[in-house]
Scaffold this motif. Structure first.
Motif, PDB file in Angstrom:
ATOM      1  N   ILE A   1       0.846  -1.193   0.000  1.00 11.58           N
ATOM      2  CA  ILE A   1       0.000   0.000   0.000  1.00 11.58           C
ATOM      3  C   ILE A   1       0.883   1.245   0.000  1.00 11.58           C
ATOM      4  CG2 ILE A   1      -1.704   1.308   1.349  1.00 11.58           C
ATOM      5  CD1 ILE A   1      -2.727  -1.376   2.406  1.00 11.58           C
ATOM      6  N   ARG A   2       0.493   2.252  -0.808  1.00  6.35           N
ATOM      7  CA  ARG A   2       1.224   3.507  -0.880  1.00  6.35           C
ATOM      8  C   ARG A   2       0.312   4.657  -0.461  1.00  6.35           C
ATOM      9  NH1 ARG A   2       3.681   2.785  -6.985  1.00  6.35           N
ATOM     10  NH2 ARG A   2       4.887   0.863  -6.611  1.00  6.35           N
ATOM     11  N   ALA A   3       0.923   5.763  -0.084  1.00  8.32           N
ATOM     12  CA  ALA A   3       0.159   6.964   0.254  1.00  8.32           C
ATOM     13  C   ALA A   3      -0.650   7.405  -0.963  1.00  8.32           C
ATOM     14  CB  ALA A   3       1.105   8.084   0.698  1.00  8.32           C
ATOM     15  N   GLY A   4      -1.876   7.787  -0.719  1.00 11.05           N
ATOM     16  CA  GLY A   4      -2.741   8.232  -1.807  1.00 11.05           C
ATOM     17  C   GLY A   4      -3.558   7.124  -2.443  1.00 11.05           C
ATOM     18  N   ASP A   5      -3.268   5.858  -2.095  1.00 11.11           N
ATOM     19  CA  ASP A   5      -4.084   4.753  -2.629  1.00 11.11           C
ATOM     20  C   ASP A   5      -5.524   4.881  -2.117  1.00 11.11           C
ATOM     21  OD1 ASP A   5      -1.953   3.679  -3.950  1.00 11.11           O
ATOM     22  OD2 ASP A   5      -1.678   1.963  -2.600  1.00 11.11           O
ATOM     23  N   LEU A   6      -6.464   4.548  -3.001  1.00 16.70           N
ATOM     24  CA  LEU A   6      -7.871   4.446  -2.592  1.00 16.70           C
ATOM     25  C   LEU A   6      -8.166   2.984  -2.283  1.00 16.70           C
ATOM     26  CD1 LEU A   6     -10.981   6.230  -3.922  1.00 16.70           C
ATOM     27  CD2 LEU A   6     -11.029   3.748  -3.755  1.00 16.70           C
ATOM     28  N   LEU A   7      -8.624   2.738  -1.063  1.00 21.73           N
ATOM     29  CA  LEU A   7      -8.957   1.369  -0.650  1.00 21.73           C
ATOM     30  C   LEU A   7     -10.466   1.228  -0.557  1.00 21.73           C
ATOM     31  CD1 LEU A   7      -6.424   0.881   2.299  1.00 21.73           C
ATOM     32  CD2 LEU A   7      -6.035   0.487  -0.138  1.00 21.73           C
ATOM     33  N   ARG A   8     -10.981   0.141  -1.113  1.00 21.31           N
ATOM     34  CA  ARG A   8     -12.388  -0.182  -0.936  1.00 21.31           C
ATOM     35  C   ARG A   8     -12.485  -1.244   0.154  1.00 21.31           C
ATOM     36  NH1 ARG A   8     -13.476   0.243  -7.339  1.00 21.31           N
ATOM     37  NH2 ARG A   8     -14.096   2.435  -7.343  1.00 21.31           N
ATOM     38  N   LEU A   9     -13.184  -0.899   1.221  1.00 22.57           N
ATOM     39  CA  LEU A   9     -13.244  -1.751   2.401  1.00 22.57           C
ATOM     40  C   LEU A   9     -14.623  -2.345   2.586  1.00 22.57           C
ATOM     41  CD1 LEU A   9     -11.540   0.525   5.112  1.00 22.57           C
ATOM     42  CD2 LEU A   9     -10.429  -1.174   3.664  1.00 22.57           C
ATOM     43  N   ARG A  10     -14.637  -3.549   3.175  1.00 25.40           N
ATOM     44  CA  ARG A  10     -15.859  -4.073   3.785  1.00 25.40           C
ATOM     45  C   ARG A  10     -15.680  -3.887   5.273  1.00 25.40           C
ATOM     46  NH1 ARG A  10     -17.452  -7.388   7.144  1.00 25.40           N
ATOM     47  NH2 ARG A  10     -15.350  -8.229   7.385  1.00 25.40           N
ATOM     48  N   ALA A  11     -16.407  -2.939   5.810  1.00 19.01           N
ATOM     49  CA  ALA A  11     -16.273  -2.643   7.234  1.00 19.01           C
ATOM     50  C   ALA A  11     -17.509  -1.891   7.708  1.00 19.01           C
ATOM     51  CB  ALA A  11     -15.020  -1.812   7.497  1.00 19.01           C
ATOM     52  N   GLY A  12     -17.872  -2.077   8.965  1.00 14.95           N
ATOM     53  CA  GLY A  12     -18.982  -1.335   9.549  1.00 14.95           C
ATOM     54  C   GLY A  12     -18.584   0.104   9.831  1.00 14.95           C
ATOM     55  N   ARG A  13     -19.568   0.930  10.083  1.00 17.75           N
ATOM     56  CA  ARG A  13     -19.306   2.352  10.306  1.00 17.75           C
ATOM     57  C   ARG A  13     -18.410   2.587  11.513  1.00 17.75           C
ATOM     58  NH1 ARG A  13     -25.350   4.945   9.215  1.00 17.75           N
ATOM     59  NH2 ARG A  13     -25.414   4.483   6.969  1.00 17.75           N
ATOM     60  N   ALA A  14     -18.624   1.829  12.584  1.00 14.02           N
ATOM     61  CA  ALA A  14     -17.820   2.001  13.790  1.00 14.02           C
ATOM     62  C   ALA A  14     -16.353   1.703  13.518  1.00 14.02           C
ATOM     63  CB  ALA A  14     -18.346   1.096  14.904  1.00 14.02           C
ATOM     64  N   THR A  15     -16.092   0.647  12.730  1.00 14.86           N
ATOM     65  CA  THR A  15     -14.714   0.282  12.400  1.00 14.86           C
ATOM     66  C   THR A  15     -14.061   1.370  11.566  1.00 14.86           C
ATOM     67  OG1 THR A  15     -15.242  -2.071  12.452  1.00 14.86           O
ATOM     68  CG2 THR A  15     -13.276  -1.436  11.229  1.00 14.86           C
ATOM     69  N   VAL A  16     -14.782   1.871  10.558  1.00 18.80           N
ATOM     70  CA  VAL A  16     -14.240   2.934   9.706  1.00 18.80           C
ATOM     71  C   VAL A  16     -13.935   4.179  10.535  1.00 18.80           C
ATOM     72  CG1 VAL A  16     -14.723   4.478   7.768  1.00 18.80           C
ATOM     73  CG2 VAL A  16     -15.391   2.063   7.654  1.00 18.80           C
ATOM     74  N   GLN A  17     -14.838   4.504  11.466  1.00 19.45           N
ATOM     75  CA  GLN A  17     -14.629   5.693  12.298  1.00 19.45           C
ATOM     76  C   GLN A  17     -13.362   5.545  13.144  1.00 19.45           C
ATOM     77  OE1 GLN A  17     -16.597   8.490  11.986  1.00 19.45           O
ATOM     78  NE2 GLN A  17     -14.859   9.349  13.138  1.00 19.45           N
ATOM     79  N   GLN A  18     -13.105   4.307  13.628  1.00 21.55           N
ATOM     80  CA  GLN A  18     -11.879   4.081  14.392  1.00 21.55           C
ATOM     81  C   GLN A  18     -10.643   4.336  13.537  1.00 21.55           C
ATOM     82  OE1 GLN A  18     -11.639   0.497  16.972  1.00 21.55           O
ATOM     83  NE2 GLN A  18     -13.781   0.161  16.423  1.00 21.55           N
ATOM     84  N   LEU A  19     -10.688   3.879  12.286  1.00 20.72           N
ATOM     85  CA  LEU A  19      -9.553   4.087  11.376  1.00 20.72           C
ATOM     86  C   LEU A  19      -9.346   5.569  11.092  1.00 20.72           C
ATOM     87  CD1 LEU A  19     -10.216   1.146   8.858  1.00 20.72           C
ATOM     88  CD2 LEU A  19      -8.392   1.273  10.566  1.00 20.72           C
ATOM     89  N   VAL A  20     -10.440   6.297  10.919  1.00 17.09           N
ATOM     90  CA  VAL A  20     -10.346   7.742  10.666  1.00 17.09           C
ATOM     91  C   VAL A  20      -9.820   8.462  11.898  1.00 17.09           C
ATOM     92  CG1 VAL A  20     -11.690   9.835  10.191  1.00 17.09           C
ATOM     93  CG2 VAL A  20     -12.165   7.723   8.912  1.00 17.09           C
TER      94      VAL A  20
END
Length: 625
Positions: free
Chosen positions: A273-292
């Motif tokens: 993975i490199r900076a600027g890559d767009l990742l398409r995830l399967r994840a719930g909203r709570a998980t995504v919020q943790q990553l953000v």
């Protein structure tokens, strides 16, 4: 007797709750019967070790094994799929034609090929017909399963239940089934059942899978699909996809990596993975919020349709449903313990299990027979899955690998398997001897062979002619079915030998004081149908036949009429998705709820109970010969 009843109760509880796989439950029953039997700790069950293991050498078990191999040989030639494509061309966009084609192909074929593999073969064909014809698959898949059950009652070899019932009938009343013993009644059932599905049945089926929705919308996973951009200072930079997310801490999967307009799908596990890559995830909203919140990624959007996560340059689909049949290595495993993703470079986005759609925390859920997984994978991975007997891929591969040149060989072998059993060689020989005065023709009666012998000979012929490769015969066998038969056959013997069947028969026979013989026969049909709805069809035959025969004797009726009623009821289990394996095959792809089977199956079961019982009375009579 009480001990045997207790073992039956334990078996029923385990069958219904699925705490153990059905084949393991059957082995447990076999072990209990022997431990508590003649050679065991105490002689409670009257079953010796030899009798306890006799299910493995039973002619029904070996015949079913051989028929499964023969059915696999037929499917390898692609003849059923070719018929399916012809029915697709005939059906077009007309629902009535689609139903007629589905029933018209699956019903008759199931009389000569075991109906379970017929449905497994036709699920992707019918699903494609539905999608191409702008019809909900929900309207066609239950009719496919039910029609295969009708067809299974056309001949002895249509379903494993018939073969088992024939063996039990031979032991109890010395009357095994001939190849076309009940074909005339089977035709009546096929016609009446088909008319019901064409006129009433499909109207009772809701469109669980809307016509215009794709997989993302159908499984309602939009909120679990997220696009994020990797920040420059993100700890994900310079890690591989496999190492990027701690799967123990986060319930998420990286589905795609998009870089400079190029989209990468599976296999991407080792992609850095490199900076600027767009990742398409399967994840719930709570998980995504943790990553953000951890300044790992920045939100970019949400894919709303399957097209949004299927790269334009990929010619074949990358999202597909797969059904888990009996015998699959996934049964009883979780996605994590089975290492499914690593084996097939495929990611599970969601799955259906017994009518429930699971979208989060999937890794630890135990997978059961009939579960349907929505996966994303590269086209070559999907092709590998479609060629694997551990899965039923719910769409046909673009370039199927069938042995069409072997169709004549396979057809000739099946004709031989059926023909040598069906033709009354003794009658033919006597007729020829009378016409020609050549006594040698009377020796033709020696050509009359049991189905066990002709089926095993057919297996040898399949390998010898190249229809099947030697290694494929082992993969063709549904070993859980074989162990189920081997385990429950001694249970039927124990019920008989301890007097349990006599006791139950006496209790049911008491209804003869209030009901005519026809009424008692109808009660047995309904009871068998209800029991089959919660346990396997083979188990219900083994448990019900000894009771039915004893009841018939006590009320002065023909035991064979009761044998037929139980056999037909067990082989046409419409009420629940778990009573018959073909129902499980269509459960997920049709998006059905449990009550959908009750809504369509209950009126059909009631209708056929009347038709079958009256048919038995008309064709065979109810009085002893």
């Amino acid at each position: 007797m009480l001990v045997v009843f207790a073992i039956i109760l334990v078996a029923l509880v385990l069958f219904v709750t699925e705490l153990l796989p059905i084949d393991v439950t059957a082995i447990l029953v076999m072990v209990l019967l022997m431990v508590l039997g003649v050679d065991g700790v105490v002689n409670f069950t009257e079953i010796s070790t030899a009798e306890g293991t006799s299910g493995f050498s039973n002619s029904a078990t070996i015949t079913v094994l051989a028929m499964l191999i023969l059915s696999s040989g037929i499917s390898q030639t692609g003849v059923v799929q070719i018929l399916g494509r012809k029915m697709s061309a005939f059906a077009g966009n007309d629902l009535d034609k689609q139903l007629l084609a589905t029933i018209g192909v699956s019903g008759p074929i199931s009389g000569f090929i075991n109906n379970t593999p017929v449905v497994a073969i036709l699920v992707p064909v019918v699903s494609d017909i539905a999608h191409q014809g702008k019809t909900s698959p929900s309207k066609l898949l239950i009719p496919l399963s039910y029609a295969s059950m009708f067809g299974g009652m056309l001949t002895l070899i249509g379903t494993s239940t018939n073969i088992l019932a024939s063996d039990v009938s031979a032991r109890l009343i010395d009357h095994p089934f001939s190849m076309f013993e009940f074909t005339k009644l089977g035709i009546v059932v096929l016609v009446v059942g088909s008319l019901y599905l064409l006129t009433v049945g499909h109207r009772l089926l809701p469109e669980r899978v809307p016509v215009d929705e794709d997989y993302v919308q159908e499984y309602a996973i939009e909120e679990y699909l997220t696009e994020v951009v990797v920040d420059a200072n993100s700890p994900l930079v310079d890690t591989t996809v496999d190492d990027a997310i701690d799967y123990v801490e986060f319930d998420a999967d990286i589905l795609q990596v998009v870089r400079d307009g190029e989209e990468f799908i599976e296999p991407i596990g080792q992609k850095t993975i490199r900076a600027g890559d767009l990742l398409r995830l399967r994840a719930g909203r709570a998980t995504v919020q943790q990553l953000v919140d951890r300044e790992t990624v920045t939100l970019a959007g949400n894919p709303q349709t399957a097209a949004d996560i299927e790269p334009d340059e990929v010619s074949d689909r990358t999202l597909v449903e797969i059904v888990v049949p009996r015998g699959s290595f996934l049964v009883g495993e979780s996605l994590e313990s089975s290492t499914f993703r690593q084996r097939y470079d495929a990611t599970v986005l969601a799955f259906r299990s017994r009518g429930e759609t699971v979208r989060s925390n999937m890794d630890e859920r135990r997978i059961r027979v009939g579960d349907t997984l929505l996966i994303q994978a590269a086209p070559d991975s999907i092709d590998r899955l479609s060629k694997n007997d551990d899965f039923i891929v719910a769409h046909e591969p673009e370039e199927p690998d069938y042995r069409t040149e072997k169709i004549p060989h396979a057809a000739a072998i099946m004709v031989g398997v059926v023909g040598f059993v069906a033709v009354p060689w003794g009658v033919v020989g006597a007729a020829l001897a009378g016409l020609t005065s050549i006594g040698a023709f009377e020796g033709l009666s020696a050509l009359s062979l049991p189905i066990l012998v002709t089926a095993l000979a057919g297996v040898v012929a399949m390998v010898a002619t190249g229809v099947l490769r030697p290694t494929e015969i082992y993969d063709a066998v549904e070993w859980d079915v074989i162990f189920l038969l081997a385990g429950i056959i001694p249970l039927g013997m124990a019920l008989e030998q301890t007097g349990g069947a006599d006791l139950l028969g006496s209790l049911v026979a008491a209804t003869g004081a209030y009901l005519p013989v026809l009424g008692v026969l109808w009660v047995f049909y309904l009871a068998t149908g209800l029991i089959t709805g919660v346990i396997s069809n083979n188990a219900s035959v083994v448990l019900m036949l000894p009771v039915a025969v004893e009841t018939a004797r006590q009320i002065g009726a023909d035991p064979f009429a009761f044998v037929l009623a139980v056999t037909f009821a067990a082989s046409t289990a419409f009420l629940t998705p778990v009573g018959y394996q073909t129902n499980l095959f269509v459960y997920g792809p049709g998006g059905y709820k449990f009550l959908d089977f009750v809504r369509v199956g209950a009126p059909l079961q009631l209708l056929l109970s009347v038709v079958t019982v009256l048919g038995i009375a008309f064709f065979w009579g109810l009085s002893p010969a």
